[in-house]
Design a protein around this motif. Structure first.
Motif, short mmCIF file in Angstrom:
data_model
loop_
_atom_site.label_atom_id
_atom_site.label_comp_id
_atom_site.label_asym_id
_atom_site.label_seq_id
_atom_site.Cartn_x
_atom_site.Cartn_y
_atom_site.Cartn_z
N UNK A 11 0.60 -1.11 -0.22
CA UNK A 11 0.11 -0.17 0.02
C UNK A 11 0.78 1.20 0.15
N UNK A 12 2.16 0.88 0.05
CA UNK A 12 3.14 2.10 -0.17
C UNK A 12 3.54 2.46 -1.71
N UNK A 13 3.14 3.79 -1.91
CA UNK A 13 3.25 4.35 -3.28
C UNK A 13 4.89 4.07 -3.82
N UNK A 14 5.66 3.84 -3.05
CA UNK A 14 7.15 3.70 -3.48
C UNK A 14 6.98 2.18 -4.04
N UNK A 15 6.31 1.19 -3.49
CA UNK A 15 6.41 -0.14 -3.92
C UNK A 15 5.09 -0.63 -4.63
N UNK A 16 4.28 0.27 -5.19
CA UNK A 16 3.26 -0.12 -6.13
C UNK A 16 3.55 -1.19 -7.02
N UNK A 17 4.85 -1.17 -7.59
CA UNK A 17 5.47 -2.08 -8.51
C UNK A 17 5.36 -3.50 -8.25
N UNK A 18 4.85 -3.89 -6.90
CA UNK A 18 4.92 -5.02 -6.52
C UNK A 18 3.45 -5.77 -6.70
N UNK A 19 2.40 -4.83 -6.90
CA UNK A 19 1.02 -5.05 -7.06
C UNK A 19 0.91 -5.45 -8.50
N UNK A 20 -0.41 -6.30 -8.64
CA UNK A 20 -0.82 -6.68 -9.91
C UNK A 20 -1.56 -5.61 -10.72
N UNK A 21 -1.66 -5.14 -11.82
CA UNK A 21 -0.90 -5.78 -12.89
C UNK A 21 0.60 -5.20 -13.12
N UNK A 22 1.28 -5.84 -13.67
CA UNK A 22 2.74 -4.94 -14.07
C UNK A 22 2.67 -4.95 -15.68
N UNK A 23 2.08 -5.56 -16.47
CA UNK A 23 1.88 -5.53 -17.82
C UNK A 23 0.27 -5.32 -18.05
N UNK A 24 0.13 -4.69 -19.42
CA UNK A 24 -1.17 -4.40 -19.90
C UNK A 24 -1.21 -4.33 -21.34
N UNK A 25 -2.57 -4.09 -21.76
CA UNK A 25 -2.73 -4.03 -23.30
C UNK A 25 -4.24 -3.36 -23.36
N UNK A 121 -10.70 4.10 -0.49
CA UNK A 121 -10.10 2.96 -1.22
C UNK A 121 -8.94 3.58 -1.94
N UNK A 122 -7.70 2.97 -1.85
CA UNK A 122 -6.55 3.55 -2.81
C UNK A 122 -5.97 2.17 -3.26
N UNK A 123 -5.68 2.28 -4.49
CA UNK A 123 -5.08 1.09 -4.90
C UNK A 123 -4.13 1.49 -5.94
N UNK A 124 -2.95 0.74 -6.08
CA UNK A 124 -1.82 1.47 -6.85
C UNK A 124 -1.12 0.32 -7.39
N UNK A 125 -0.62 0.27 -8.87
CA UNK A 125 0.35 -0.53 -9.54
C UNK A 125 1.07 0.24 -10.44
N UNK A 126 1.90 -0.46 -10.95
CA UNK A 126 2.92 -0.08 -11.89
C UNK A 126 2.86 -0.71 -13.13
N UNK A 127 2.71 -0.23 -14.16
CA UNK A 127 2.75 -0.80 -15.43
C UNK A 127 4.36 -0.59 -15.97
N UNK A 128 4.78 -1.85 -16.39
CA UNK A 128 6.28 -2.10 -16.85
C UNK A 128 6.43 -2.23 -18.29
N UNK A 129 5.25 -2.94 -18.76
CA UNK A 129 5.24 -3.28 -20.19
C UNK A 129 3.54 -3.24 -20.75
N UNK A 130 3.99 -2.71 -21.82
CA UNK A 130 2.65 -2.41 -22.78
C UNK A 130 2.55 -3.69 -23.88
N UNK A 131 1.72 -4.06 -24.16
CA UNK A 131 1.61 -5.07 -25.46
C UNK A 131 0.67 -4.65 -26.36
#
Length: 150
Positions: A11-25, A121-131
């Motif tokens: 739930x830490x913005x600095x670690x949103x990259x651990x949450x789902x999803x990390x890829x998208x399209x 409610x707050x939910x964060x995630x980091x997209x690392x790849x786009x397909x």
């Protein structure tokens, strides 16, 4: 989790990259399992970064929707991603124009608010790849054809 799918890792913005999803399209969607508040009463603003938008909606499920527990809820809080995708004319062209290429990674923070505007409610995630989808409009194309869009 075998019953609820992916669990929140941070739930830490600095670690949103651990949450789902990390890829998208374009058109990809996932559901948030919200408990403790009436999710149907929440409002969410779309979040856009580098040509990719995450939109949250209160959605009636369909028989096509599959859930890890096998139990399909009637309504869900659904996050849908939209972004760069080939158009019909790009797919048909022998010399297609390039797609806009998102700058990644991008962090998305979605905030569900009550009628008074309070963030509940707050939910964060980091997209690392786009397909880019491998097929569209019932037309198949090769990797070399798809890379001409970039």
């Amino acid at each position: 989790d075998g019953f609820r799918g992916y669990l929140i890792q941070s739930t830490n913005p600095a670690s949103y990259g651990l949450n789902f999803p990390t890829t998208g399209m374009d058109g990809y969607a996932f559901d948030l399992d919200i408990r403790g508040v009436d999710a149907s009463q929440l409002t969410w603003q779309p979040v856009t970064h580098s040509g990719i938008t995450a939109t949250v909606s209160w959605t009636k499920t369909s028989s096509r929707d599959k859930y890890p527990s096998g139990k399909r809820p009637e309504y869900v809080t659904r996050v849908t991603l939209t972004g760069p995708k080939p158009s019909y004319s790009q797919i048909q062209s022998n010399n297609p124009s390039p797609l806009s290429k998102p700058t990644l990674p991008q962090t998305f923070e979605l905030v569900g608010r009550d009628s008074a505007g309070n963030a509940l409610i707050t939910y964060g995630f980091e997209l690392k790849q786009w397909f880019v989808r491998g097929t569209a409009y019932n037309v198949r194309f090769t990797l070399s054809e798809a890379t001409t869009w970039l």
